[in-house]
Design an enzyme around this catalytic site. Structure first.
Site, mmCIF file in Angstrom:
data_model
loop_
_atom_site.group_PDB
_atom_site.id
_atom_site.type_symbol
_atom_site.label_atom_id
_atom_site.label_comp_id
_atom_site.label_asym_id
_atom_site.label_seq_id
_atom_site.Cartn_x
_atom_site.Cartn_y
_atom_site.Cartn_z
ATOM 1 N NE ARG A 175 -2.376 0.647 3.663
ATOM 2 C CZ ARG A 175 -1.579 1.124 4.627
ATOM 3 N NH1 ARG A 175 -1.027 2.319 4.494
ATOM 4 N NH2 ARG A 175 -1.339 0.412 5.699
ATOM 5 C CE1 TYR B 225 -17.192 10.473 -15.858
ATOM 6 C CE2 TYR B 225 -15.812 10.790 -13.925
ATOM 7 C CZ TYR B 225 -16.602 9.976 -14.708
ATOM 8 O OH TYR B 225 -16.818 8.679 -14.334
ATOM 9 C CG ASP C 110 -9.710 15.521 -15.774
ATOM 10 O OD1 ASP C 110 -8.973 14.914 -16.578
ATOM 11 O OD2 ASP C 110 -10.711 15.008 -15.261
ATOM 12 C CE LYS D 52 -12.667 7.401 -18.876
ATOM 13 N NZ LYS D 52 -12.501 7.364 -17.419
#
Length: 385
Positions: free
Chosen positions: A54, A107, A179, A204
């Protein structure tokens, strides 16, 4: 010398940054370190700084170094999804009582995060047309700590002048978040234009093959990078090793894919402007797009996303989506295959009834890298010639 400085050329960095040959075997592709914990050489004697995946994992480290190099940043951090990255960023930058300016064309998942999650712990937000710097300035308050921008935006392909808005945010003592998912660092580098943090949905274009979900934050501010890394570890929504490996594979071909995406999208946008059933085409590469000059200034090319509106309203738009054959009806974007969707009923349904509601007659295309003649033919038949 760090491998991120092996070249100033993007295409070379994409292949080599973070991709150090495996010291044990010489493998040219970093291994998938599918491991949760690591043997220590005595208490506190960590090998390479690894103790628990982690906190850090060698495969994720390779991806994070690659991302930082491609965006021209000092620190890259990889997450389990784009929204996980956004959540970490907001909880790092903001406290109850703070204010954020968000775009009027964002978005749907980002809007949902602000409207349904962040607002519940006392963070306020307001909407501005970020393509108009004066509107951004007018939306600022003494409590504004961040200005959030998507450029090109999703799904209306709006363009924001990053340098201009960065100056406005800086003058107000706020951070500018960009973004960069639609553009990717190959087409646009917000940090060089004054942004403080870049956000990506790695799902994406960066992954590029519709087979992985991931997110990223990149910053040029070393101190902010440490704060983000602390929260990444504390909150735990990290990218797994296999997902990191998949994205690292994807970034190697990002430049050649984005060239083809952009070429195909330009041809499609041009065809749509001449189609009798299309009432409006939204693509920053078109000379009559209101953001064309700004996009040409800050982008290498105009990307693979095209939206358009059709005569006949919502049902006509839905029918176009349903009639497509080469374009796959589906959410998401940025893969090698072309996708078509109806934002109002699909990706942006969460914005219905808000200031971010999208037009009901809107169709969004993620233009892939297939032969463009096949894509043109498919859209023409979907539109009914």
């Amino acid at each position: 010398m760090s491998d991120r400085h092996i070249s100033e050329h993007f295409e070379t960095l994409a292949i080599h940054a973070g991709n150090t040959a495996d010291p044990l075997t010489g493998a040219v592709v970093p291994p998938i370190y599918q491991v949760s914990t690591y043997k220590q050489d005595g208490v506190g004697g960590l090998r390479g700084g690894y103790e628990y995946s982690r906190s850090a994992n060698p495969t994720r480290t390779a991806l994070e170094e690659n991302l930082a190099a491609l965006e021209g940043g000092r620190r890259g951090l990889a997450f389990a999804s784009g929204l996980a990255a956004e959540d970490c960023l907001l909880r790092t930058l903001l406290s109850p009582g703070d204010h954020v300016v968000i775009p009027n064309d964002a978005y749907g998942g980002t809007f949902r995060l602000f409207a349904k999650v962040v607002s519940r712990w006392g963070v306020e937000w307001s909407v501005a047309d970020t393509s108009d710097p004066a509107a951004v300035r007018a939306a600022l308050t003494p409590r504004t700590k961040a200005v959030w921008v998507e450029t090109p935006s999703n799904p209306l392909l709006g363009i924001t002048d990053i340098a201009a808005v960065a100056q406005i945010a800086r003058d107000a003592g706020a951070r500018l978040v960009v973004d960069n998912t639609f553009a990717t660092p190959y087409l646009q580098q917000p940090l060089a234009l004054g942004a403080d943090v870049v956000v990506h949905s790695l799902t994406k274009y960066m992954g590029g093959h519709s087979d992985v979900v991931g997110g990223a934050l990149i910053t040029g501010d070393a101190e902010l990078g440490e704060e983000l890394a602390f929260h990444q570890n504390a909150m735990g929504a990290v990218a797994g090793p296999f997902d990191s490996w998949l994205v690292l594979r994807g970034t190697k071909t990002l430049s050649v894919r984005m060239d083809r995406h952009s070429e195909n999208a330009t041809r499609i946008a041009d065809m749509l402007t001449r189609h009798a059933r299309v009432t409006s085409v939204l693509y920053p590469g078109l000379p009559d797009h209101p953001g064309h000059e700004v996009a040409a200034k800050q982008m290498r090319a105009f990307g693979g996303m095209v939206s358009f509106r059709v005569e006949g309203g919502e049902e006509a738009a839905v029918e176009v989506c349903n009639r497509a054959k080469v374009f796959t009806l589906g959410e998401s974007l940025g893969g090698v295959e072309s996708l078509i969707e109806h934002p109002g009923r699909m990706t942006h349904a969460s914005a219905a009834g808000s200031a971010l509601e999208v037009p009901a007659d809107l169709v969004r295309l993620s233009v892939g890298i297939e032969n463009v003649d096949d894509l043109l033919e498919d859209l023409q038949q979907a539109l009914g010639r």
